[in-house]
Structure formats: C-alpha cells, structure tokens
Design a protein around this motif. Structure first.
Motif, PDB file in Angstrom:
ATOM      1  N   VAL A  80     -81.706  28.550 -20.540  1.00 33.29           N
ATOM      2  CA  VAL A  80     -81.763  27.119 -20.850  1.00 33.29           C
ATOM      3  C   VAL A  80     -82.606  26.388 -19.816  1.00 33.29           C
ATOM      4  CG1 VAL A  80     -80.389  25.021 -21.078  1.00 33.29           C
ATOM      5  CG2 VAL A  80     -79.599  27.133 -22.118  1.00 33.29           C
ATOM      6  N   PHE A 136     -85.167  27.619 -18.240  1.00 29.99           N
ATOM      7  CA  PHE A 136     -86.577  27.884 -18.534  1.00 29.99           C
ATOM      8  C   PHE A 136     -87.089  27.020 -19.681  1.00 29.99           C
ATOM      9  CE2 PHE A 136     -86.481  31.699 -15.910  1.00 29.99           C
ATOM     10  CZ  PHE A 136     -87.770  31.690 -15.411  1.00 29.99           C
ATOM     11  N   ILE A 137     -86.244  26.844 -20.701  1.00 30.58           N
ATOM     12  CA  ILE A 137     -86.748  26.065 -21.829  1.00 30.58           C
ATOM     13  C   ILE A 137     -86.470  24.566 -21.657  1.00 30.58           C
ATOM     14  CG2 ILE A 137     -86.575  27.992 -23.468  1.00 30.58           C
ATOM     15  CD1 ILE A 137     -84.205  26.345 -24.713  1.00 30.58           C
ATOM     16  N   PRO A 175     -87.740  22.037 -19.882  1.00 27.67           N
ATOM     17  CA  PRO A 175     -88.812  21.048 -20.064  1.00 27.67           C
ATOM     18  C   PRO A 175     -89.147  20.844 -21.543  1.00 27.67           C
ATOM     19  CG  PRO A 175     -89.441  22.644 -18.395  1.00 27.67           C
ATOM     20  CD  PRO A 175     -88.161  23.134 -18.988  1.00 27.67           C
ATOM     21  N   TRP A 176     -89.265  21.979 -22.263  1.00 29.41           N
ATOM     22  CA  TRP A 176     -89.574  21.855 -23.683  1.00 29.41           C
ATOM     23  C   TRP A 176     -88.464  21.117 -24.419  1.00 29.41           C
ATOM     24  CZ3 TRP A 176     -86.704  23.869 -27.753  1.00 29.41           C
ATOM     25  CH2 TRP A 176     -87.230  23.580 -29.011  1.00 29.41           C
ATOM     26  N   LEU A 177     -87.195  21.458 -24.058  1.00 28.25           N
ATOM     27  CA  LEU A 177     -86.053  20.883 -24.768  1.00 28.25           C
ATOM     28  C   LEU A 177     -86.023  19.361 -24.588  1.00 28.25           C
ATOM     29  CD1 LEU A 177     -83.724  21.891 -26.496  1.00 28.25           C
ATOM     30  CD2 LEU A 177     -82.307  21.960 -24.458  1.00 28.25           C
ATOM     31  N   ILE A 178     -86.259  18.907 -23.347  1.00 23.33           N
ATOM     32  CA  ILE A 178     -86.299  17.463 -23.096  1.00 23.33           C
ATOM     33  C   ILE A 178     -87.407  16.826 -23.936  1.00 23.33           C
ATOM     34  CG2 ILE A 178     -86.785  15.696 -21.359  1.00 23.33           C
ATOM     35  CD1 ILE A 178     -85.566  17.629 -19.287  1.00 23.33           C
ATOM     36  N   GLY A 179     -88.592  17.462 -23.895  1.00 18.77           N
ATOM     37  CA  GLY A 179     -89.711  16.947 -24.687  1.00 18.77           C
ATOM     38  C   GLY A 179     -89.382  16.934 -26.162  1.00 18.77           C
ATOM     39  N   PHE A 180     -88.719  18.003 -26.626  1.00 21.42           N
ATOM     40  CA  PHE A 180     -88.394  18.111 -28.044  1.00 21.42           C
ATOM     41  C   PHE A 180     -87.462  16.976 -28.459  1.00 21.42           C
ATOM     42  CE2 PHE A 180     -85.405  19.871 -31.242  1.00 21.42           C
ATOM     43  CZ  PHE A 180     -86.292  19.966 -32.301  1.00 21.42           C
ATOM     44  N   PHE A 240     -86.801  14.021 -26.855  1.00 14.95           N
ATOM     45  CA  PHE A 240     -87.256  12.644 -26.676  1.00 14.95           C
ATOM     46  C   PHE A 240     -88.627  12.368 -27.273  1.00 14.95           C
ATOM     47  CE2 PHE A 240     -83.959  12.998 -23.493  1.00 14.95           C
ATOM     48  CZ  PHE A 240     -83.267  11.827 -23.739  1.00 14.95           C
ATOM     49  N   LEU A 241     -89.482  13.388 -27.342  1.00 10.67           N
ATOM     50  CA  LEU A 241     -90.831  13.138 -27.839  1.00 10.67           C
ATOM     51  C   LEU A 241     -91.023  13.633 -29.265  1.00 10.67           C
ATOM     52  CD1 LEU A 241     -92.693  14.144 -24.593  1.00 10.67           C
ATOM     53  CD2 LEU A 241     -92.317  11.832 -25.435  1.00 10.67           C
ATOM     54  N   PHE A 242     -90.010  14.357 -29.783  1.00 13.53           N
ATOM     55  CA  PHE A 242     -90.132  14.782 -31.180  1.00 13.53           C
ATOM     56  C   PHE A 242     -88.990  14.258 -32.037  1.00 13.53           C
ATOM     57  CE2 PHE A 242     -89.483  17.523 -34.783  1.00 13.53           C
ATOM     58  CZ  PHE A 242     -90.747  17.510 -35.344  1.00 13.53           C
ATOM     59  N   ARG A 293     -86.524  12.098 -31.451  1.00 13.91           N
ATOM     60  CA  ARG A 293     -86.332  10.654 -31.470  1.00 13.91           C
ATOM     61  C   ARG A 293     -87.401   9.933 -32.314  1.00 13.91           C
ATOM     62  NH1 ARG A 293     -84.576   7.161 -26.197  1.00 13.91           N
ATOM     63  NH2 ARG A 293     -86.758   6.704 -25.880  1.00 13.91           N
ATOM     64  N   PRO A 294     -88.691  10.191 -32.086  1.00 13.97           N
ATOM     65  CA  PRO A 294     -89.679   9.547 -32.969  1.00 13.97           C
ATOM     66  C   PRO A 294     -89.511   9.942 -34.430  1.00 13.97           C
ATOM     67  CG  PRO A 294     -90.778  10.580 -31.119  1.00 13.97           C
ATOM     68  CD  PRO A 294     -89.350  10.962 -31.015  1.00 13.97           C
TER      69      PRO A 294
END
Lengths: 298, 323
Positions: free
Chosen positions: A18, A20-21, A23-28, A30-32, A34-35
């Motif tokens: 978890v 390792f992933i 950064p991607w998970l946060i991006g996923f 909040f940046l995917f 949520r929009p």
C-alpha cells in the motif's frame, strides 16, 4: 517492539504494498475519482461558473434526454464515431501485425524502417497532422479535390471513372482507400508492441518447425499467431481506447465545443453517455477476445 | 545433381520475389509516412519566390533559413521551447517515478483489494480526459490540497484553498501522483515488467538487510532502466504534443504545441487585416511559416527518439508484455 512482532508477515507485506502504491492511490482518489464524481453531479445540473463559484441548479435527467432528443448533432456524430471504430480498429490491428511481421524479418535496412514506422506516433498525437491537412498551400499543391497524401486516391477514382464504374462504387472505394491511408497514422505504437512480442519468439522454435516440415505460412498461423494473441487483445483494447479518446475524434471535439460555450452540465452529460458506451464496448470486446486468447502459462 | 540445383534456383527466386515484394511495400508506405515531413522540410527551406516555380519539385535552387527565422520570431520560439522542454521533462520524470513505484507495488506485494485497485488503474485509461476536465479545472482553481485545506476550517472559518491555475503545478501534481497523461498505461507496463523479474535477487537483498524500499531502489530500479527509458520516451512525446491540458490550465503560458495549434488562426488574422502587426503577408508566406512551425514542433521529439531508439524496442521486449 511488541507491536512489531504482532504484525504478521502478510500484514507487513500488505502495508508495504500500500505504501508503494500510495502516491498513485492519493492521485486516483483526488485527481480522478473526485472529478469523476463531480462530473456525474454536473451532468444532472445546470452549471454556472460566472459568479466566481460553482452554482448548481438541479435538472434531473434533462441534460441526458436533451442529448438524445434536442441536440441535432450528438447522435449523428456518435453513430459516425462508432461506425468508424468498427472498421478502423480491426484494420489498424491487422495492419500493425502485418507490418510488425515484415519488420521482424532479417534485412539490412530494417532499423531505418522501424524508425519510419514510429514517426507517425510523434506526428499524429499532436497538432501537426490537423494543421498540414488544413493548410491551403499544401492542399493547392496536391492535384484534385480530395487531398490526403501523395498517393492520391483521386487518381484511382479517376481511373475507375474513366472505365465506366458507377459513381456510388467510386465514392465507396475512395473512402476505403482514404481510411487505409489513415491507418499508417494510428498504428505506430501497436507495431512496436507487436514487434516486441515477435522478438520474444525464440528462433529454435522456428528451426524445430522447419525440420518438422512446416512452411512459413503454417508457422505463422500455428505458432506465431497463438503466441502473440495476448498482444492482439492488448492492442485491440489500446486501439479502441486511443480512437475513442483521441483529440481528433468527432464526438470529443463536439463535447469540447459545447464545454467551451460554458454549457457544462450538458457537456458533462454527453461525455458520460459517450464514456458509458465506450466502456461497454471495451468490456464486451475484452471478454470476447479473452476467451480466444492463448496464454502460454496455462 | 540437376534436380537439387533446380530446387536451389527455385528457392532463390522465391526468396528474391518475397524480398522484392517486401521492399516495395515498405518503401511505398514509408514514402506516404515521410511525405509530410519531407514536404515541411522542402517548403521551410525554400525561398518564397520559388514556391510556385514549376521547375522546383523537391529541391529548390537556393536554400534559405528566412522562413524558419521568421517563424521562430513570430512564435517566440526559444522562450516557448524552454517552457515546453521544462514541462515535458519534469512531468515525464515524475510520471516515471510515480508509475514505477505503483507498478512495483502492484507486482510484488499481496494486499486486500489489489486486483480491484489494478482494475481501477485500467479504468482510468478508458476515461477520456474531456470527461473530467471541467471538475479538474475547478479543483485546481480552488485547490484544497487533497482535502487537507479543510483541516484549517476551524481556524480560518473557510477551507484553505489556493488557485493553481496558470501555474505549472497543474501538470506536475497529477504527474507526481500517477495521474498524468496516460499514466495508467505506464503503470500497466511497469507492473508487467516487475512481474516478470525473478524474485531471487530481491530476496537476497532483503536477507542482506535491505528494507522494501532500498531493495526497490537498488535492485528493481536499475534492472528496469530500459522500461523506464521507454516510458519516459512515450510520456514525453505525449506531454510534448499536448495542448489540451496546457490550454485549459495555463491559458497564458504558451508551449510549442499550443502556439502551433494557434498559429494558423493567428496568421490568418494578420492576412485578413484583423491585426496590423506584420504587413505584407500573403497566403504563401503564411503557409511556409506554418510548415516551418510544424517542423519546429517535431524536431525536438525526433532528436529524443533518435537517442532513445536503441533502448526502447528492447525495453518493451523486457517489459513482459510478451508473456
């Protein structure tokens, strides 16, 4: 110390994974997500940004029904994009497979040709292709009214016309040839992916097949094709996605056009419809092809 | 003896015709592909007077850099180029780092929901950027630091937000968090590669006292450098060619792509007398400048590609896409 001991090996492994992933998970999220959720909310509302904040007015399904009933262009463009996909995707996949097989043979100039066939990826993912085709001088320098590239389909059509073939057939042949020329621009990455697959087939297999009396044709259909069939799946899905999400796609540009008029709720509804259709097609194609694909491990 | 010679001859003819067919086909397709590029080069380097000279087909009587220089001036190329290179390189490097980490996490560790999350990675590839661009835009407009801004709500009476529009962070933040352009595809590539990597080296490293992260840094990263070059190359081509996101998030910051996208309409505005800045323009002049602009856009990625070319077919081959 005690705490640490209590963590079992698998819990620790899970934690590391978890991390390792993360950064991607946060991006996923909040940046995917949520929009994406906001876009769904938008699609049920009338969105007004003009006052400096997001002003929503509930519209129910009106944006969706409008897309199908009120808007005159959306359905037309949608069917146009879908029917284009139906012939373009298999053509691109088989064309790139064919070229990859050819480029995988041993001959002196193959490095040069590999470079050339990747060139379209650089050109077609950007603005260049659209700009050249829209340029008046470029068009004026080509002979005839239909302007694609140097190997003009016009000349073929002229030959057909002179030999008395009916006009409908000529237009049909012309559109097929035009889309053939378009193939080159959308096959770059697929060729590279197939090529990498073909290079993974060991030469000893070829030798063994040769000794057993298989022809090159047999070898292709009985060995090469099954072995790269997972890539066939990858490439088909990739081609569908890239034709659907391409900036030059008619539906995408229409949705952007609506969005730039600040009709954000309506454009969100249309892109949701478009996305759902894409998604269903990809899932259906994936499961259909996945059953036919040969996996070496199993 | 006679018959074996015949067979050899027949085989020779067969091989020759196949080779001939192959070469003709490849050359024909290459001509179609190279045509726009050659056309750009020949028009860009040709003096205006010779554009309509019927005796000039490809190589003009004299070569000139006039068109290129005019276009470079008009596009403000060097400053635009510097911004484009910066955006492309930083975003692509961040993409390589975040996607490689995620790929490694998905390939090497078992945890609950892994398969589901990986499906989510693939899902992100399928959603066109246009679907979520407006919410993303408003999010960067009132950026709340991934919800952290709300922690200050009790103190400020309102969440802490910042307007990130028109800053380069609008590209760097998604890249850093694995949501850059086509990042899902790259996570997939990295996962495939790391899955195919033998575990023994990493086990040895962990016995030697490396923790998970140092094992990743010392074993996985060096061994995946070809995949990294490949991902960097693809990513930078897409970032370089992107004008959609930069137009959306950074309206007043021009990149080479967005400048070129606007070039035809800017030049035509001059032609139609809407702008007075440059006089004496005609259609031909404009076209030569557009061709020069296209050339200026694709030269940098071509140079990058020529450098990386060696690595990248190899990189895909090793990425385990071939299983």
């Amino acid at each position: 110390m005690k705490m640490k001991n209590r963590l079992t090996y698998s819990r620790r492994e899970a934690m590391r994974g978890v991390l390792f992933i993360a950064p991607w998970l946060i991006g996923f999220i909040f940046l995917f997500v949520r929009p994406f959720v906001t876009a769904i909310v938008f699609s049920f509302n009338n969105v007004d940004l003009s006052n400096g904040f997001i002003d929503l007015t509930g519209m129910g399904f009106k944006n969706y029904t409008d897309a199908f009933t009120e808007d005159t262009k959306f359905m037309v463009l949608l069917t146009q994009a879908l029917s284009k996909m139906v012939y373009q995707v298999p053509l691109v996949v088989f064309f790139s497979l064919f070229i990859a097989v050819v480029l995988n043979q041993k001959f002196a100039s193959r490095g040069f040709f590999r470079l050339v066939f990747f060139l379209p990826t650089i050109i077609s993912s950007g603005v260049v292709l659209g700009i050249i085709n829209g340029d008046t001088l470029y068009n004026a320098m080509q002979v005839g009214e239909k302007t694609t590239y140097m190997l003009q389909t016009v000349s073929v059509q002229d030959i057909l016309r002179q030999s008395g073939v009916s006009e409908t057939i000529i237009t049909y042949v012309g559109s097929i040839l035009d889309s053939l020329l378009e193939l080159f621009w959308y096959s770059g990455i697929q060729i590279v992916i197939f090529l990498s697959g073909l290079q993974g087939i060991s030469p000893t297999l070829r030798e063994a097949a040769h000794i057993d009396g298989a022809s090159a044709w047999d070898f292709f259909w009985l060995i090469t094709f099954p072995m790269i069939s997972p890539l066939l799946l990858t490439n088909t899905v990739f081609t569908i996605i890239s034709t659907f999400t391409d900036y030059n796609n008619v539906v995408i540009s229409y949705i952007s056009e609506i969005a730039s008029k600040m009709e954000l709720g309506f454009s969100s509804a249309m892109s949701m419809v478009y996305f759902l259709i894409t998604f269903v097609i990809i899932i259906v194609v994936y499961f259909f092809l996945n059953r036919k694909v040969f996996y070496r491990n199993t | 003896m006679q018959s074996s010679a015949n067979i050899r001859l027949a085989n020779g003819i067969k091989r020759f015709t196949t080779a001939l067919f192959r070469d003709v086909l490849l050359v024909a397709i290459s001509v179609i592909i190279l045509y726009p590029l050659l056309y750009m080069i020949t028009i860009s380097l040709r003096p205006i007077e010779e554009i309509w000279d019927p005796s000039v087909v490809w190589i003009s009587k004299s070569l000139t850099l006039d068109n290129m220089i005019k276009t470079i001036d008009f596009m403000d190329y060097w400053s635009v180029l510097w911004r484009s290179v910066r955006l492309t390189v930083v975003s692509s490097l961040l993409t390589v780092v975040s996607c490689s980490l995620a790929g490694y996490g998905f390939a090497r560790f078992r945890f609950k929901g892994r398969e589901l999350l990986f499906m989510c990675v693939l899902f992100t590839i399928m959603v066109p950027a246009e679907t979520i661009i407006i919410p993303s835009y408003t999010q960067f407009w009132q950026f709340d630091f991934f919800g952290l801004g709300y922690l200050l709500y009790p103190f400020l009476g309102e969440p802490l937000t910042a307007n990130l529009l028109n800053t380069e962070l609008t590209l760097y933040i998604p890249a850093l968090f694995g949501s850059g352009i086509r990042a899902g595809l790259f996570i997939y590539l990295f996962r495939q590669y790391y899955r195919g990597l033998p575990k023994e080296l990493e086990e040895a490293a962990s016995i030697d006292g490396c923790n998970a992260f140092t094992t990743y840094l010392r074993i996985a990263v060096p061994s995946s450098r070809l995949t990294m070059v490949t991902v960097f190359l693809f990513s930078s081509i897409w970032y370089w060619n992107d004008y959609y996101f930069t137009n959306m998030y950074m309206n007043n910051a021009r990149t080479v792509s967005s400048t070129l996208a606007a070039l035809p309409s800017m030049l035509n505005a001059i032609l139609n007398g809407l702008s007075e800045t440059l006089q004496g323009f005609d259609q031909v002049q404009i076209s030569t400048m557009i061709q020069s602009g296209c050339l200026l856009l694709i030269i940098p990625p071509l140079i990058l590609f020529a450098f990386c070319q060696r690595y990248f077919v190899q990189g895909l081959e090793l990425s385990g896409l071939v299983e």
